[in-house]
Scaffold this motif. Structure first.
Motif, short mmCIF file in Angstrom:
data_model
loop_
_atom_site.label_atom_id
_atom_site.label_comp_id
_atom_site.label_asym_id
_atom_site.label_seq_id
_atom_site.Cartn_x
_atom_site.Cartn_y
_atom_site.Cartn_z
N LEU A 150 0.83 -1.20 0.00
CA LEU A 150 0.00 0.00 0.00
C LEU A 150 0.87 1.25 0.00
CD1 LEU A 150 -2.81 1.19 0.03
CD2 LEU A 150 -2.86 0.88 2.51
N ASP A 151 1.94 1.24 0.79
CA ASP A 151 2.86 2.38 0.82
C ASP A 151 3.48 2.60 -0.56
OD1 ASP A 151 4.51 4.45 1.99
OD2 ASP A 151 6.16 3.01 1.97
N ALA A 152 3.98 1.55 -1.17
CA ALA A 152 4.61 1.67 -2.50
C ALA A 152 3.60 2.19 -3.52
CB ALA A 152 5.17 0.32 -2.95
N ALA A 153 2.37 1.69 -3.46
CA ALA A 153 1.33 2.13 -4.40
C ALA A 153 1.00 3.60 -4.19
CB ALA A 153 0.08 1.27 -4.25
N LEU A 154 0.88 4.03 -2.95
CA LEU A 154 0.56 5.44 -2.67
C LEU A 154 1.68 6.36 -3.15
CD1 LEU A 154 -1.05 5.12 0.88
CD2 LEU A 154 -2.19 5.77 -1.25
N VAL A 155 2.93 5.97 -2.93
CA VAL A 155 4.06 6.79 -3.39
C VAL A 155 4.08 6.84 -4.91
CG1 VAL A 155 6.58 7.01 -3.42
CG2 VAL A 155 5.42 6.41 -1.29
N ALA A 156 3.77 5.73 -5.57
CA ALA A 156 3.72 5.72 -7.04
C ALA A 156 2.60 6.63 -7.54
CB ALA A 156 3.52 4.29 -7.55
N VAL A 157 1.46 6.62 -6.87
CA VAL A 157 0.35 7.52 -7.26
C VAL A 157 0.78 8.97 -7.09
CG1 VAL A 157 -1.96 8.32 -6.56
CG2 VAL A 157 -1.51 5.88 -6.86
N VAL A 158 1.46 9.28 -6.01
CA VAL A 158 1.96 10.65 -5.82
C VAL A 158 2.93 11.02 -6.94
CG1 VAL A 158 3.38 12.13 -4.32
CG2 VAL A 158 1.57 10.71 -3.33
N ALA A 159 3.78 10.09 -7.36
CA ALA A 159 4.71 10.36 -8.47
C ALA A 159 3.93 10.69 -9.74
CB ALA A 159 5.64 9.17 -8.70
N VAL A 160 2.86 9.95 -10.01
CA VAL A 160 2.03 10.22 -11.19
C VAL A 160 1.37 11.59 -11.06
CG1 VAL A 160 -0.08 9.51 -12.41
CG2 VAL A 160 1.63 7.80 -11.77
N LEU A 161 0.85 11.91 -9.88
CA LEU A 161 0.21 13.21 -9.67
C LEU A 161 1.21 14.35 -9.81
CD1 LEU A 161 -2.16 12.37 -6.67
CD2 LEU A 161 -2.79 12.76 -9.07
N VAL A 162 2.43 14.14 -9.32
CA VAL A 162 3.47 15.16 -9.47
C VAL A 162 3.79 15.37 -10.94
CG1 VAL A 162 5.96 15.57 -9.11
CG2 VAL A 162 4.51 14.91 -7.19
N THR A 163 3.91 14.27 -11.67
CA THR A 163 4.21 14.38 -13.10
C THR A 163 3.08 15.11 -13.83
OG1 THR A 163 5.46 12.32 -13.04
CG2 THR A 163 4.69 13.05 -15.19
N ALA A 164 1.85 14.79 -13.50
CA ALA A 164 0.70 15.39 -14.19
C ALA A 164 0.43 16.82 -13.75
CB ALA A 164 -0.55 14.54 -13.95
N GLY A 165 0.66 17.12 -12.50
CA GLY A 165 0.22 18.41 -11.98
C GLY A 165 1.26 19.47 -11.76
N LEU A 166 2.51 19.09 -11.71
CA LEU A 166 3.56 20.06 -11.42
C LEU A 166 4.16 20.56 -12.72
CD1 LEU A 166 4.78 21.25 -8.87
CD2 LEU A 166 6.51 19.48 -8.94
N ARG A 167 3.93 21.78 -12.99
CA ARG A 167 4.41 22.39 -14.23
C ARG A 167 5.51 23.40 -13.92
NH1 ARG A 167 2.36 18.62 -16.55
NH2 ARG A 167 0.22 18.59 -17.16
N THR A 168 6.36 23.60 -14.89
CA THR A 168 7.40 24.62 -14.77
C THR A 168 6.72 25.99 -14.87
OG1 THR A 168 8.98 23.14 -15.81
CG2 THR A 168 9.56 25.48 -15.74
N PRO A 169 7.00 26.88 -13.93
CA PRO A 169 6.36 28.19 -13.98
C PRO A 169 6.80 28.95 -15.22
CG PRO A 169 7.95 28.09 -12.17
CD PRO A 169 7.91 26.74 -12.81
N ARG A 170 5.86 29.70 -15.79
CA ARG A 170 6.17 30.52 -16.97
C ARG A 170 6.73 31.85 -16.50
NH1 ARG A 170 1.00 29.63 -20.90
NH2 ARG A 170 0.69 27.46 -20.33
#
Length: 175
Positions: A150-170
């Motif tokens: 469960l811990d590994a899955a939650l961390v992987a989900v956070v990695a996906v969310l970081v990839t999808a949601g964290l953008r380089t500021p313009r």
């Protein structure tokens, strides 16, 4: 392999040394990869090596556990440090203390909630397996593996969310 408490402690002391070195190296990794990529790399290392611990059994060598825990911890440290850098980048100097406080508070809330929740899930699994007639070692391992998975899955989900949601500021024009 049966080791004394002293030898086991010394072996897992390696994790502490690696963590200290990882904390010293993290700024160099951030300078090389950038904070966002280091955050993602750290999360993926943590998720991957934590998931790797699921393959361990009662007869598996301590060295494999030590490697998994150590590299998962290294990824965790890189993620924490780069998270702080990412979250406070671009914040005006006058608000840096507030931003750092919010980052630290969110991390502490995550720890305060996450560890007991994962422990409760693992304990419930141990209880269910013991009730079903499993032996103590088998039930305990089953609970630990569920918590780790469960811990590994939650961390992987956070990695996906970081990839999808964290953008380089313009870049902005003027003030």
């Amino acid at each position: 392999m049966r080791l004394s408490a002293l030898r086991t402690g010394l072996l897992f002391g390696v994790q502490g040394v690696v963590s200290a070195v990882a904390g010293l190296v993290a700024p160099k990794v951030i300078a090389l990869l950038g904070a966002r990529r280091t955050l993602l790399t750290g999360l993926l290392l943590q998720a991957g090596f934590t998931a790797g611990l699921l393959g361990l059994g009662t007869g598996t060598g301590m060295w494999l556990a030590l490697i998994g825990v150590t590299f998962a911890g290294l990824g965790h440290l890189w993620a924490i440090i780069s998270y702080g850098v990412t979250a406070t980048s671009g914040v005006p100097d006058a608000e840096q203390g507030l931003a750092t406080g919010l980052v630290t508070s969110s991390r502490q809330v995550g720890i305060t909630l996450g560890i007991p929740l994962l422990s409760a899930v693992a304990t419930a699994r141990v209880t269910a397996l013991r009730t079903a007639g499993s032996g103590f070692a088998e039930a305990t391992l089953g609970g630990i593996k569920l918590g780790l998975g469960l811990d590994a899955a939650l961390v992987a989900v956070v990695a996906v969310l970081v990839t999808a949601g964290l953008r380089t500021p313009r870049a902005t024009r003027g003030d």
